[in-house]
Design an enzyme around this catalytic site. Structure first.
Site, PDB file in Angstrom:
ATOM      1  CE  LYS A   1       3.019   0.365  12.588  1.00 50.23           C
ATOM      2  NZ  LYS A   1       2.475   0.516  11.218  1.00 50.23           N
ATOM      3  CB  SER A   2      -2.418  -4.348  13.428  1.00 53.23           C
ATOM      4  OG  SER A   2      -1.523  -4.423  12.366  1.00 53.23           O
TER       5      SER A   2
ATOM      6  NE  ARG B   1       2.409   1.480   1.466  1.00 52.75           N
ATOM      7  CZ  ARG B   1       2.201   1.004   2.686  1.00 52.75           C
ATOM      8  NH1 ARG B   1       2.346   1.802   3.737  1.00 52.75           N
ATOM      9  NH2 ARG B   1       1.858  -0.249   2.864  1.00 52.75           N
TER      10      ARG B   1
ATOM     11  CB  SER C   1      -4.110  -6.935   1.656  1.00 55.91           C
ATOM     12  OG  SER C   1      -4.312  -5.713   2.333  1.00 55.91           O
TER      13      SER C   1
ATOM     14  CG  ASP D   1       4.232  -5.753   8.801  1.00 53.92           C
ATOM     15  OD1 ASP D   1       4.222  -5.524   7.570  1.00 53.92           O
ATOM     16  OD2 ASP D   1       3.275  -5.491   9.548  1.00 53.92           O
TER      17      ASP D   1
ATOM     18  CE  LYS E   1       3.231  -4.967   3.223  1.00 56.91           C
ATOM     19  NZ  LYS E   1       1.884  -4.827   3.755  1.00 56.91           N
TER      20      LYS E   1
ATOM     21  NE  ARG F   1       6.832  -3.084   9.873  1.00 56.02           N
ATOM     22  CZ  ARG F   1       6.273  -3.041  11.085  1.00 56.02           C
ATOM     23  NH1 ARG F   1       6.977  -3.347  12.140  1.00 56.02           N
ATOM     24  NH2 ARG F   1       5.016  -2.707  11.235  1.00 56.02           N
TER      25      ARG F   1
HETATM   26  C1  S3P Z   1      -1.626  -4.421   8.483  1.00 61.14           C
HETATM   27  C2  S3P Z   1      -1.619  -5.332   7.469  1.00 61.14           C
HETATM   28  C3  S3P Z   1      -0.436  -5.612   6.649  1.00 61.14           C
HETATM   29  C4  S3P Z   1       0.847  -5.135   7.331  1.00 61.14           C
HETATM   30  C5  S3P Z   1       0.700  -3.747   7.887  1.00 61.14           C
HETATM   31  C6  S3P Z   1      -0.421  -3.701   8.906  1.00 61.14           C
HETATM   32  C7  S3P Z   1      -2.897  -4.177   9.198  1.00 61.14           C
HETATM   33  O1  S3P Z   1      -0.577  -4.938   5.418  1.00 61.14           O
HETATM   34  O2  S3P Z   1       1.926  -5.182   6.416  1.00 61.14           O
HETATM   35  O3  S3P Z   1       1.901  -3.323   8.504  1.00 61.14           O
HETATM   36  O4  S3P Z   1      -2.871  -3.587  10.298  1.00 61.14           O
HETATM   37  O5  S3P Z   1      -3.936  -4.570   8.681  1.00 61.14           O
HETATM   38  P1  S3P Z   1      -1.422  -5.556   4.203  1.00 61.14           P
HETATM   39  O6  S3P Z   1      -2.665  -6.011   4.800  1.00 61.14           O
HETATM   40  O7  S3P Z   1      -1.698  -4.486   3.210  1.00 61.14           O
HETATM   41  O8  S3P Z   1      -0.578  -6.624   3.636  1.00 61.14           O
END
Ligand code: S3P
Length: 433
Positions: free
Chosen positions: A27-28, A125, A170, A308, A335, A381
Site C-alpha cells: 500500500k505504501s 486524525r 513518521s 502497522d 492511527k 487492521r
Molecule cells: C505509512 C507510514 C506509517 C504507517 C502507514 C503508512 C506510509 O505512518 O503507519 O500505514 O506509507 O508512509 P506514519 O508515517 O504516520 O507513522
C-alpha cells in the site's frame, strides 16, 4: 463523502490455516508509485498496484489534477503524468492518512488552491504534523482547529526549501515535506528522530531526483521527475497477518514481498517470541510454521519498524506463554483508530487479559480464546487481527462488526481466510455504524 455500508464478518473457528498466499501490492509503495508517476512528465507503467480503497482514492484524487490512468488488460496501470495545475475539485482521500499527507505535499507545491477531505475517521486524525512544516515552507494551510484536522485548504505555489526536524518518526511527514521540496526554491532536509520506511527516498532516486540520505537526515533537491516503469511488490504488513496465523495454527508461505528497511521487522519480533519463521530475501518470501510462542518485551526501539503490525503481533502475544509488554508506542493512538485502546479491547473480547498503558499495553497470553463479538472501530487492521484470532484460537462463532473497513487495504482478506483455513467465513450486512 459517501460512508460505506456496515458489514459483519462471521468466523467459525478454530482450525488450521495452511497454504501459500499472494497478498495485495504494497500500500505504501502503491500510493507513492501513483503520485510520482503523476508528477513525472510523460508515461509510466506500473504493475502490482494495490486495488484497495485507500490507493483508489489517491488515484482518483490525482485525476482531479488532470492526470490520466489507463488499466491495461495485463493488470498494469499506464499513467500519463505531468501534474502541474491545481485540482478541479475537492480531493477525497477516504480513510487514507498516507494519501492525505502525501498529496498535501504536492498541493503545497502547485500553484492554486486545493481542498482535501476524507471519511469521519481520517477527519479525526492529526494534520498539524504536516501543516506546521508546510507553513514553514511558505504554503498557506487552513483547516478545522487551525489546520489540525481535515478538511484542509492548501494554497500552494511559492515554497522555499527548509530544514525540518520532525518531532515524530513518521514516513508520512517525511514524504509530505520531501514532495513539497520538489517544487521549492533551494533544497529541503527532513531530520527524523528515528529512520522510518524509505520508500519515498528510494523511489524519488529511481525517478532521477537528486536526493541524499545521511543517517536520519534526508535532503531533496528540487527538480523534475523522469517517468519510470515500477513493479509494486507485495505488502509485508498484510503478510504479517498470515505469518501470525501460520505460527498459531499451521503453515503459511507469502511470496513476492517488499522486505526492505523498516518493513520486515515483525519477523524479528516473531522470532524473539520463539516463532519458526524463515525469510528468503531474494524472492521476498516469508514462511511461518506452527510454534510455541512466549511473551516478549517490545519497546520504543522496535516500534517504528513494526508500527502497522502491532495489532496482529498482539494476537500472537495473546496466544503466547507468559506476558508481553509493549511500550514506546504512543503513535498508535493516532492511527486509523486509537490502536492502543482498540487492540486491547479486541483482545479482551476474546477473553484475553490485556491492559492499556499510556504508550502501549500489557498482554497476558492464554492457550485458547473464547468466541468474541468485536468492533473494528473502522480500523482495517483491528478487523483483520480479530479474524486471525478467531480463526486460529477461538472455538465457536466470532463476529466482527465494521468488517467493511478491511476494503481500505485488503478487499480479498475474507476469501483468502476461507481458502487457507477451510473454516466457514461469511460476510453479512452489519449493524449501522
Ligand atoms: C505509512 C507510514 C506509517 C504507517 C502507514 C503508512 C506510509 O505512518 O503507519 O500505514 O506509507 O508512509 P506514519 O508515517 O504516520 O507513522
Amino acid at each position: 463523502m459517501v460512508e460505506r455500508a456496515g458489514v459483519r464478518l462471521s468466523v467459525r473457528g478454530a482450525g488450521e490455516v495452511i497454504g501459500r498466499v499472494q497478498v495485495p501490492g504494497d500500500k505504501s509503495i502503491s500510493h507513492r508509485a501513483l503520485i510520482l508517476a503523476a508528477l513525472a512528465e510523460g508515461h509510466s507503467t506500473l504493475t502490482g498496484v494495490s486495488r484497495c480503497e485507500d490507493v483508489a482514492h489517491t488515484r482518483a484524487a490525482l485525476t482531479r489534477f488532470g492526470v490520466e490512468f489507463t488499466d491495461l488488460d495485463s493488470g498494469a496501470v499506464r499513467v500519463r503524468g505531468g501534474l502541474r495545475n491545481e485540482p478541479d475539485d475537492v480531493l477525497d482521500c477516504g480513510n487514507s492518512g498516507t494519501g492525505m499527507r502525501l498529496l498535501s505535499g504536492v498541493c503545497a507545491g502547485v500553484d492554486g488552491v486545493s481542498v482535501l477531505t476524507g471519511d469521519k475517521y481520517l477527519r479525526r486524525r492529526p494534520m498539524d504534523r504536516i501543516a506546521i512544516p508546510l507553513r514553514q515552507m511558505g504554503a498557506r494551510v487552513d483547516g478545522r482547529h487551525d489546520g489540525g484536522f481535515a478538511p484542509l485548504v492548501i494554497r500552494g505555489g511559492q515554497v522555499e526549501g527548509i530544514t525540518y526536524r520532525s518531532p515524530v518518526a513518521s514516513a508520512q511527514i517525511k514524504s509530505c515535506v520531501l514532495l513539497a521540496g520538489l517544487y521549492a526554491a533551494g533544497r529541503t532536509t527532513v531530520i527524523e528522530p528515528k529512520t522510518t520506511r524509505r520508500h519515498t527516498e528510494e523511489m524519488l532516486q529511481a525517478a532521477g531526483v537528486k536526493i541524499r540520505v545521511e543517517g536520519t537526515a534526508v535532503t531533496v533537491h528540487p527538480g523534475p521527475l523522469a517517468p519510470v516503469d515500477h513493479h509494486v511488490p507485495n505488502d509485508p504488513s498484510q503478510a504479517a497477518f498470515w505469518a501470525v496465523a501460520g505460527l498459531l495454527a499451521g503453515e503459511i508461505e507469502a511470496p513476492g514481498l517488499y522486505l526492505g528497511h523498516g518493513r520486515a521487522d515483525f519477523v524479528g519480533v516473531l522470532e524473539r517470541m520463539g516463532g519458526d519463521i524463515e525469510v528468503d530475501r531474494a524472492s521476498g518470501t516469508v514462511v511461518a510454521r506452527a510454534s510455541h510462542l512466549r511473551g516478549v518485551e517490545i519497546d520504543a526501539g522496535d516500534v517504528p519498524g513494526i508500527l502497522d503490525e502491532i495489532p496482529v503481533l498482539a494476537v500472537a502475544a495473546a496466544a503466547a506463554a507468559g506476558t508481553t509488554v509493549i511500550s514506546g508506542a504512543k503513535e498508535l493512538r493516532a492511527k486509523e483508530s486509537d490502536r492502543i485502546a482498540t487492540t486491547a479491547a479486541m483482545l479482551r473480547a476474546f477473553g484475553v487479559q490485556a491492559e492499556e498503558r499510556p504508550d502501549g499495553m500489557v498482554i497476558h497470553g492464554r492457550p485458547e480464546f473464547s468466541a468474541a463479538w468485536v468492533d473494528s472501530h473502522g480500523d482495517h487492521r483491528i478487523a483483520m487481527a480479530a479474524a486471525v484470532a478467531a480463526a486460529c484460537r477461538a472455538q465457536g462463532e466470532s463476529l466482527i462488526e465494521g468488517w467493511e473497513a478491511v476494503a481500505t487495504s485488503y478487499p480479498g482478506f475474507a476469501t483468502d481466510l476461507e481458502n487457507l483455513s477451510g473454516l466457514r467465513v461469511s460476510e453479512t450486512p452489519g449493524a449501522p455504524d
